[in-house]
Design a protein around this motif. Structure first.
Motif, PDB file in Angstrom:
ATOM      1  N   TYR A  98       0.843  -1.190   0.000  1.00 24.70           N
ATOM      2  CA  TYR A  98       0.000   0.000   0.000  1.00 24.70           C
ATOM      3  C   TYR A  98       0.876   1.237   0.000  1.00 24.70           C
ATOM      4  CZ  TYR A  98       0.932  -0.194   5.055  1.00 24.70           C
ATOM      5  OH  TYR A  98       1.537  -0.262   6.288  1.00 24.70           O
ATOM      6  N   GLN A 102     -11.347   2.981  -6.825  1.00 22.08           N
ATOM      7  CA  GLN A 102     -11.942   1.802  -6.184  1.00 22.08           C
ATOM      8  C   GLN A 102     -13.440   1.675  -6.452  1.00 22.08           C
ATOM      9  OE1 GLN A 102     -10.081  -0.497  -4.535  1.00 22.08           O
ATOM     10  NE2 GLN A 102      -8.276   0.718  -5.116  1.00 22.08           N
ATOM     11  N   CYS A 160     -15.782   0.728   2.313  1.00 22.21           N
ATOM     12  CA  CYS A 160     -14.473   1.052   2.885  1.00 22.21           C
ATOM     13  C   CYS A 160     -14.630   1.982   4.092  1.00 22.21           C
ATOM     14  CB  CYS A 160     -13.592   1.736   1.834  1.00 22.21           C
ATOM     15  SG  CYS A 160     -11.914   2.128   2.392  1.00 22.21           S
ATOM     16  N   LYS A 189     -11.955  -3.154   3.505  1.00 26.33           N
ATOM     17  CA  LYS A 189     -10.798  -2.276   3.363  1.00 26.33           C
ATOM     18  C   LYS A 189     -10.934  -1.067   4.286  1.00 26.33           C
ATOM     19  CE  LYS A 189      -9.605  -3.468  -1.414  1.00 26.33           C
ATOM     20  NZ  LYS A 189      -9.436  -2.956  -2.803  1.00 26.33           N
ATOM     21  N   ASP A 226      -5.406  -0.130   3.321  1.00 29.80           N
ATOM     22  CA  ASP A 226      -5.346  -0.086   1.864  1.00 29.80           C
ATOM     23  C   ASP A 226      -4.583   1.145   1.396  1.00 29.80           C
ATOM     24  OD1 ASP A 226      -6.189  -1.771  -0.303  1.00 29.80           O
ATOM     25  OD2 ASP A 226      -7.431  -0.110  -1.012  1.00 29.80           O
TER      26      ASP A 226
END
Length: 373
Positions: A16, A36, A101, A126, A164
């Motif tokens: 990451y 994403q 997320c 995430k 992430d």
């Protein structure tokens, strides 16, 4: 903006980015969320950050993204399973799915508990760190340790789960109280003592840990400190060897936090004191000179802290130290300095190291005292 990539050695797919800069948070958020294709995001924060910063961060999220706000109480004493359960309840009630997320906006407590909840919700979603304190920028948001405290031991319930992404925006620090700012320097100094003597040297010329006095170079310091931790974590994600070095000063720092119920001193303040003792015992056992111990002590004193510990029987301190998560069946793994800029792990007995600590507080320490003295 500086970009630092963390690559976990045991997993080629586990990497990451850490983005370090000033005023770049919105651009980084919009780009990441767009890549994403998130439809729903959670913004986890505490009441203090919500009051001074969260409203402006909420405005940074794309308008077509559903944003679920979860706010918890501020402070280490709220880093508990009860708080984690509250966050989980909010996520279930909001219908959070596995492809959503979590964004953790706050200091170390928010990052630790947010990462923990994200790692266990639906077996893992995430999460992204948006750290708002120096300490969280250089320590808790790097490396994938998540968790909560237990009555018996700090950070004893948790997971190793990497974020992430990490977005470090040093503009957030302009809203930080001076106490929290100084507290965060403990981890930067720790990194310098275990792996970067030149960085430590730069602190000797400072009168105090004043962000404004070197703001233009602060992103470089953040990058350098994050790089040290990232290099270690890449080779030892789950603290089987080299990563233990990052616990320099933490054995007795955590003891101080536990003994004072996580409510008197910040984590960083406790670590300043823990490093003073760890440096002293490194000198006493012949690893570093007394001159170097005094150099480190002088830098640590710039924090302006004085830790007052309650007078308790020595077996109480032994009991707390014996529950430290770095311990093994044969004894405690304690971190010593071989020299300024290099550390090593050595096993010792709890009884021996606690006796040394008590003697140190009574005779040598300038950052710690027992109540009534």
């Amino acid at each position: 903006m500086k970009r630092l990539q963390v690559n976990i050695q045991d997993n080629n797919d586990n990497f990451y980015d850490i983005l370090i800069g000033s005023g770049h948070c919105k651009e980084a958020l919009v780009e990441y969320i767009g890549e994403q294709k998130y439809k729903t995001c959670i913004l986890l924060t505490n009441r203090t950050v919500d009051h001074v910063l969260a409203h402006s961060v909420r405005d940074m999220f794309p308008k077509d993204v559903r944003l679920v706000n979860i706010i918890i109480e501020d402070g280490e004493k709220f880093k508990t399973l009860e708080t984690a359960s509250f966050i989980l309840d909010q996520m279930f009630e909001a219908g959070i799915m596995r492809d959503d997320c979590m964004f953790c906006l706050g200091g170390g407590v928010i990052g630790d508990i947010g990462g923990f909840v994200a790692s266990i919700y639906l077996r893992g979603i995430k999460f992204v760190h948006l750290p708002t304190t120096v300490l969280s920028m250089v320590d808790s948001c790097v490396g994938g340790k998540t968790g909560v405290n237990h009555t018996y031991a700090k950070n004893s319930i948790g997971t190793f789960t990497q974020p992430d992404m990490v977005i470090i925006d040093s503009e957030f620090l302009t809203m930080l109280p001076k106490r929290q700012l100084i507290s965060g320097f403990s981890e930067i100094i720790k990194h310098s003592l275990i792996q970067d003597a030149d960085l430590f040297d730069s602190f000797e010329g400072m009168e105090t840990f004043d962000f404004e006095s070197f703001v233009e170079g602060f992103n470089d310091i953040l990058y350098r400190s994050c790089r040290i931790k990232a290099d270690i974590v890449e080779f030892d994600e789950k603290e089987k060897g080299m990563r233990m070095l990052l616990n320099f000063g933490h054995t007795f720092g955590h003891m101080i936090e536990t003994l004072t119920s996580y409510s008197v001193y910040t984590h960083g303040e406790a670590i300043f004191a823990g490093m003073e003792f760890a440096t002293y015992i490194s000198h006493k056992e012949g690893e570093i000179s007394r001159e170097d111990f005094k150099r480190v002590q002088k830098v640590l004193l710039k924090s302006g802290i004085l830790i007052e510990l309650p007078k308790v029987p020595i077996n109480i301190i032994e009991s707390i130290v014996s529950k430290d998560k770095k311990n093994r069946a044969k004894g405690i793994h304690f971190i010593y300095l071989e020299r300024l800029g290099k550390a090593f792990v050595k096993e010792t007995s709890v009884e021996k190291i606690v006796k040394e600590f008590v003697d140190f507080v009574n005779e040598e320490s300038k950052l710690i005292c027992f109540a009534g003295k």
